[in-house]
Design a protein around this motif. Structure first.
Motif, PDB file in Angstrom:
ATOM      1  N   ILE A 257      -9.205  -9.057 -14.977  1.00  0.00           N
ATOM      2  CA  ILE A 257      -9.089  -7.712 -14.971  1.00  0.00           C
ATOM      3  C   ILE A 257      -7.768  -7.513 -13.918  1.00  0.00           C
ATOM      4  O   ILE A 257      -7.625  -8.046 -12.745  1.00  0.00           O
ATOM      5  CB  ILE A 257     -10.065  -6.754 -14.859  1.00  0.00           C
ATOM      6  CG1 ILE A 257     -11.017  -7.142 -15.581  1.00  0.00           C
ATOM      7  CG2 ILE A 257      -9.499  -5.407 -14.713  1.00  0.00           C
ATOM      8  CD1 ILE A 257     -11.532  -5.976 -16.812  1.00  0.00           C
ATOM      9  N   CYS A 258      -6.665  -6.733 -14.417  1.00  0.00           N
ATOM     10  CA  CYS A 258      -5.648  -6.651 -13.231  1.00  0.00           C
ATOM     11  C   CYS A 258      -5.978  -5.952 -12.519  1.00  0.00           C
ATOM     12  O   CYS A 258      -6.752  -4.785 -12.091  1.00  0.00           O
ATOM     13  CB  CYS A 258      -4.471  -5.860 -14.119  1.00  0.00           C
ATOM     14  SG  CYS A 258      -3.325  -5.059 -13.085  1.00  0.00           S
ATOM     15  N   PRO A 259      -5.702  -6.540 -10.866  1.00  0.00           N
ATOM     16  CA  PRO A 259      -6.117  -5.869  -9.768  1.00  0.00           C
ATOM     17  C   PRO A 259      -5.501  -4.419  -9.380  1.00  0.00           C
ATOM     18  O   PRO A 259      -6.007  -3.713  -8.594  1.00  0.00           O
ATOM     19  CB  PRO A 259      -5.878  -6.856  -8.691  1.00  0.00           C
ATOM     20  CG  PRO A 259      -4.738  -7.584  -9.165  1.00  0.00           C
ATOM     21  CD  PRO A 259      -4.925  -7.831 -10.715  1.00  0.00           C
ATOM     22  N   THR A 260      -4.423  -4.086 -10.242  1.00  0.00           N
ATOM     23  CA  THR A 260      -3.662  -2.871  -9.958  1.00  0.00           C
ATOM     24  C   THR A 260      -4.192  -1.695 -10.748  1.00  0.00           C
ATOM     25  O   THR A 260      -4.697  -0.774 -10.197  1.00  0.00           O
ATOM     26  CB  THR A 260      -2.225  -3.018 -10.087  1.00  0.00           C
ATOM     27  OG1 THR A 260      -1.976  -3.964  -8.989  1.00  0.00           O
ATOM     28  CG2 THR A 260      -1.393  -1.733  -9.698  1.00  0.00           C
ATOM     29  N   CYS A 261      -4.248  -1.853 -12.072  1.00  0.00           N
ATOM     30  CA  CYS A 261      -4.553  -0.782 -12.964  1.00  0.00           C
ATOM     31  C   CYS A 261      -5.734  -0.876 -13.372  1.00  0.00           C
ATOM     32  O   CYS A 261      -6.456   0.015 -13.837  1.00  0.00           O
ATOM     33  CB  CYS A 261      -3.359  -0.926 -14.150  1.00  0.00           C
ATOM     34  SG  CYS A 261      -3.857  -2.298 -15.383  1.00  0.00           S
ATOM     35  N   HIS A 262      -6.567  -2.070 -13.132  1.00  0.00           N
ATOM     36  CA  HIS A 262      -8.084  -2.262 -13.549  1.00  0.00           C
ATOM     37  C   HIS A 262      -8.188  -1.902 -14.955  1.00  0.00           C
ATOM     38  O   HIS A 262      -9.540  -1.655 -15.408  1.00  0.00           O
ATOM     39  CB  HIS A 262      -8.855  -1.287 -12.703  1.00  0.00           C
ATOM     40  CG  HIS A 262      -8.717  -1.525 -11.234  1.00  0.00           C
ATOM     41  ND1 HIS A 262      -9.181  -2.789 -10.374  1.00  0.00           N
ATOM     42  CD2 HIS A 262      -8.020  -0.688 -10.132  1.00  0.00           C
ATOM     43  CE1 HIS A 262      -8.876  -2.365  -9.296  1.00  0.00           C
ATOM     44  NE2 HIS A 262      -8.011  -1.545  -9.126  1.00  0.00           N
TER      45      HIS A 262
ATOM     46  N   PHE B 105       0.884 -12.275 -15.928  1.00  0.00           N
ATOM     47  CA  PHE B 105       1.261 -11.137 -15.467  1.00  0.00           C
ATOM     48  C   PHE B 105       0.256 -10.091 -16.158  1.00  0.00           C
ATOM     49  O   PHE B 105      -0.481 -10.541 -17.043  1.00  0.00           O
ATOM     50  CB  PHE B 105       2.603 -10.984 -16.062  1.00  0.00           C
ATOM     51  CG  PHE B 105       2.875 -10.941 -17.363  1.00  0.00           C
ATOM     52  CD1 PHE B 105       2.742 -12.128 -18.458  1.00  0.00           C
ATOM     53  CD2 PHE B 105       2.996  -9.538 -18.258  1.00  0.00           C
ATOM     54  CE1 PHE B 105       2.792 -12.010 -19.754  1.00  0.00           C
ATOM     55  CE2 PHE B 105       3.177  -9.679 -19.521  1.00  0.00           C
ATOM     56  CZ  PHE B 105       2.896 -10.799 -20.280  1.00  0.00           C
ATOM     57  N   CYS B 106       0.578  -8.777 -15.804  1.00  0.00           N
ATOM     58  CA  CYS B 106      -0.246  -7.706 -16.500  1.00  0.00           C
ATOM     59  C   CYS B 106       0.763  -7.219 -17.437  1.00  0.00           C
ATOM     60  O   CYS B 106       1.856  -6.591 -17.010  1.00  0.00           O
ATOM     61  CB  CYS B 106      -0.858  -6.687 -15.503  1.00  0.00           C
ATOM     62  SG  CYS B 106      -1.422  -5.370 -16.362  1.00  0.00           S
ATOM     63  N   PRO B 107       0.446  -7.078 -18.736  1.00  0.00           N
ATOM     64  CA  PRO B 107       1.328  -6.490 -19.740  1.00  0.00           C
ATOM     65  C   PRO B 107       1.354  -5.193 -19.596  1.00  0.00           C
ATOM     66  O   PRO B 107       2.370  -4.312 -20.275  1.00  0.00           O
ATOM     67  CB  PRO B 107       0.699  -6.926 -21.186  1.00  0.00           C
ATOM     68  CG  PRO B 107      -0.650  -7.136 -20.780  1.00  0.00           C
ATOM     69  CD  PRO B 107      -0.588  -7.680 -19.380  1.00  0.00           C
ATOM     70  N   CYS B 108       0.808  -4.284 -18.613  1.00  0.00           N
ATOM     71  CA  CYS B 108       0.810  -3.101 -18.799  1.00  0.00           C
ATOM     72  C   CYS B 108       1.490  -2.652 -17.416  1.00  0.00           C
ATOM     73  O   CYS B 108       2.417  -1.821 -17.519  1.00  0.00           O
ATOM     74  CB  CYS B 108      -0.349  -2.277 -18.819  1.00  0.00           C
ATOM     75  SG  CYS B 108      -1.174  -2.497 -20.721  1.00  0.00           S
ATOM     76  N   CYS B 109       1.216  -3.285 -16.310  1.00  0.00           N
ATOM     77  CA  CYS B 109       1.923  -2.977 -14.962  1.00  0.00           C
ATOM     78  C   CYS B 109       3.411  -3.530 -15.003  1.00  0.00           C
ATOM     79  O   CYS B 109       4.172  -3.083 -14.368  1.00  0.00           O
ATOM     80  CB  CYS B 109       1.115  -3.533 -13.885  1.00  0.00           C
ATOM     81  SG  CYS B 109      -0.533  -2.718 -13.727  1.00  0.00           S
ATOM     82  N   GLN B 110       3.416  -4.555 -15.985  1.00  0.00           N
ATOM     83  CA  GLN B 110       4.780  -5.119 -15.965  1.00  0.00           C
ATOM     84  C   GLN B 110       5.335  -5.229 -17.377  1.00  0.00           C
ATOM     85  O   GLN B 110       4.915  -5.968 -18.091  1.00  0.00           O
ATOM     86  CB  GLN B 110       4.698  -6.724 -15.519  1.00  0.00           C
ATOM     87  CG  GLN B 110       4.497  -6.749 -14.064  1.00  0.00           C
ATOM     88  CD  GLN B 110       3.956  -8.226 -13.845  1.00  0.00           C
ATOM     89  OE1 GLN B 110       2.916  -8.619 -13.931  1.00  0.00           O
ATOM     90  NE2 GLN B 110       4.603  -9.399 -13.519  1.00  0.00           N
TER      91      GLN B 110
HETATM   92 ZN   LIG Z   1      -2.104  -3.975 -14.520  1.00  0.00          ZN
END
Ligand SMILES: [Zn+2]
Length: 470
Positions: free
Chosen positions: A246-251, A267-272
């Motif tokens: 799980i992305c550590p930024t958007c969770h 990469f995170c497809p949502c944060c990036q």
């Molecule tokens: Zn993310």
């Protein structure tokens, strides 16, 4: 492969080992590690004293008396060992420097990709390997010069940063970490990166590299002679090597793994979000969730939509697929076309053959989808795929829209369809893997209100996507 922070650590460990030590003798155990003439390498360096070690990018520079310099690049597995003269050489010792304190320094390289090269104080900076390196992020104050250099570079930002000529210091690990911290998709064309984003790249690269160099400090404290000096240490990485977590930024979303210029990239497809490039959009969801309504909204806006169900229907009309299916299941269809009702009834009795059918049909559907995505000129191209995750097709898409529907509403919609079909549809829904893959979705929208409200949600997504491709 060691990156800049690891090489910096190696440098710091090496300095007290070699500084002011004279080289009494050099054994070259594998000539291939030396770039240039081996005899010249040995005769020039023997008898000289190490004055210091510095670093440019991932090159270690050993400064010696007589204005001589030895360049060393560790590549994949290169490392140094400080040993006593009485010790056996390290396992993969390739070059051994016998020092004047009864110690020896072994250059060790199991894969032999590293190089050592003789140069001089006057010329080493213009050596082709070093002169092509761009500045390290620590020395970049004005990003405008970077923007000028990439004005015509359409290659992905990840590839551009790995190249080292624009900026040096970021290898595969720290490029991923830097782009993640900067909210930039690794495939963004370098010339589409804006000034503010360049500032973020440079400042995040600095911070991430410094942090890694700092954690390398623990290597120095725990270093003792005889231990390899490869600078490897635990760094606190956020995305590298963590795809599927799980992305550590958007969770909210799963980190994704793709290849960029042949290099594994997380990469995170949502944060990036991908910007400035055409977007491949998938619409998926359980049966009767509203996928076709969503597709219609995209079509009305003028975007091409491919329905994988329609692709399958078309394929069923071909004699090629009809023959394959007849042969595989011992069926006989009329008119050399697959009769979906006959096939459905057969699968209800032989549920295990569903996998076999998928193995026949999925590759053909994938080929059609790939063809559609690679030939479309539209900035936004959409494919409706009910079994997106089951068929492993999610990797083709930058944006995945999952349409969610409550169990009750879905049952109601399915039951309103043909009775015989309803039973089969419910069976299919059981094997659907959307729930397990929901974290891969870019958008999850609920279709639990009115049709107008649902269309409104789709329109909002389209507006957002349009802002990304501009
Ligand atoms: Zn993310």
């Amino acid at each position: 492969m060691p990156e800049l922070p690891e090489v910096e650590t190696v440098k710091i460990v090496l300095i007290p080992i070699v500084k002011n030590r004279k080289i009494l003798k050099i054994d070259v155990l594998r000539a291939g590690q030396i770039e240039g003439d081996v005899k010249e390498f040995i005769s020039n360096l023997q008898g000289q004293t190490f004055l210091d070690v510095s670093r440019i990018g991932k090159y270690l520079i050993f400064h010696l008396t007589n204005e001589l310099v030895m360049l060393s690049h560790l590549r994949m597995e290169g490392k140094y060992y400080e040993l006593l003269e009485s010790d056996k050489d390290s396992k993969y010792a390739r070059v051994v420097f016998h020092l004047d304190n009864r110690h020896k320094l072994c250059y060790d390289d199991s894969r032999c990709f590293g190089i050592l090269k003789l140069s001089s104080e006057a010329t080493y900076k213009s050596d082709e390997m070093i002169s092509k390196l761009g500045p390290e992020p620590f020395y970049i104050d004005d990003v405008k010069s970077l923007m000028k250099k990439v004005k015509n570079i359409k290659k992905p930002i990840k590839t551009t940063l790995l190249d080292q000529t624009l900026m040096t210091g970021l290898g595969n690990i720290y490029v991923d970490e830097t782009l993640f911290a900067s909210n930039i998709h690794p495939l963004t064309p370098a010339n589409k990166i804006k000034e503010g984003e360049w500032k973020k790249i440079v400042s995040n690269a600095k911070e991430i590299l410094l942090q890694a160099i700092e954690s390398g400090g623990s290597t120095i404290k725990s270093y003792h002679p005889g231990k390899d000096i490869d600078g490897n240490f635990q760094t606190r990485l956020k995305v590298y090597g963590k795809s599927g977590e799980i992305c550590p930024t958007c969770h909210k979303h799963e980190l994704r793994f793709i290849k960029v210029g042949g290099r594994g990239t997380t990469f995170c497809p949502c944060c990036q979000r991908k910007v400035g490039e055409p977007l491949n959009v998938a619409i998926t969801g359980k049966i009767a969730s509203g996928k076709s309504t969503a597709s219609e909204v995209f079509k009305e806006k003028g975007y091409p939509v491919l329905s994988s169900d329609k692709v399958v229907s078309e394929l069923y009309k071909t004699s090629e697929l009809t023959n394959k299916i007849e042969k595989a299941f011992g069926l006989k269809f009329k008119d050399k076309q697959v009769d979906k009702d006959v096939l459905r009834d057969y699968l209800l009795i032989h549920p295990k053959d569903k996998r076999k059918l998928e193995r026949i049909v999925h590759p053909l559907v994938e080929k059609e989808i790939n063809n559609f995505l690679s030939t479309s000129k539209s900035p936004i191209r959409v494919v409706e795929v009910p079994l997106l995750f089951e068929s492993n097709l999610d990797r083709y898409f930058d944006n995945i829209i999952v349409i969610d529907i409550s169990k009750d509403k879905q049952d109601e919609l399915i039951s309103s369809r043909d009775k015989a079909k309803a039973l089969y549809l419910k069976e299919i829904n059981k094997t659907n893997k959307i729930d397990q893959n929901i974290l891969k979705a870019t958008y999850v929208i609920k279709n639990d209100g009115t049709k107008a409200a649902f269309i409104n949600k789709i329109n909002k997504i389209i507006t957002e996507l349009e802002s990304l491709v501009k």
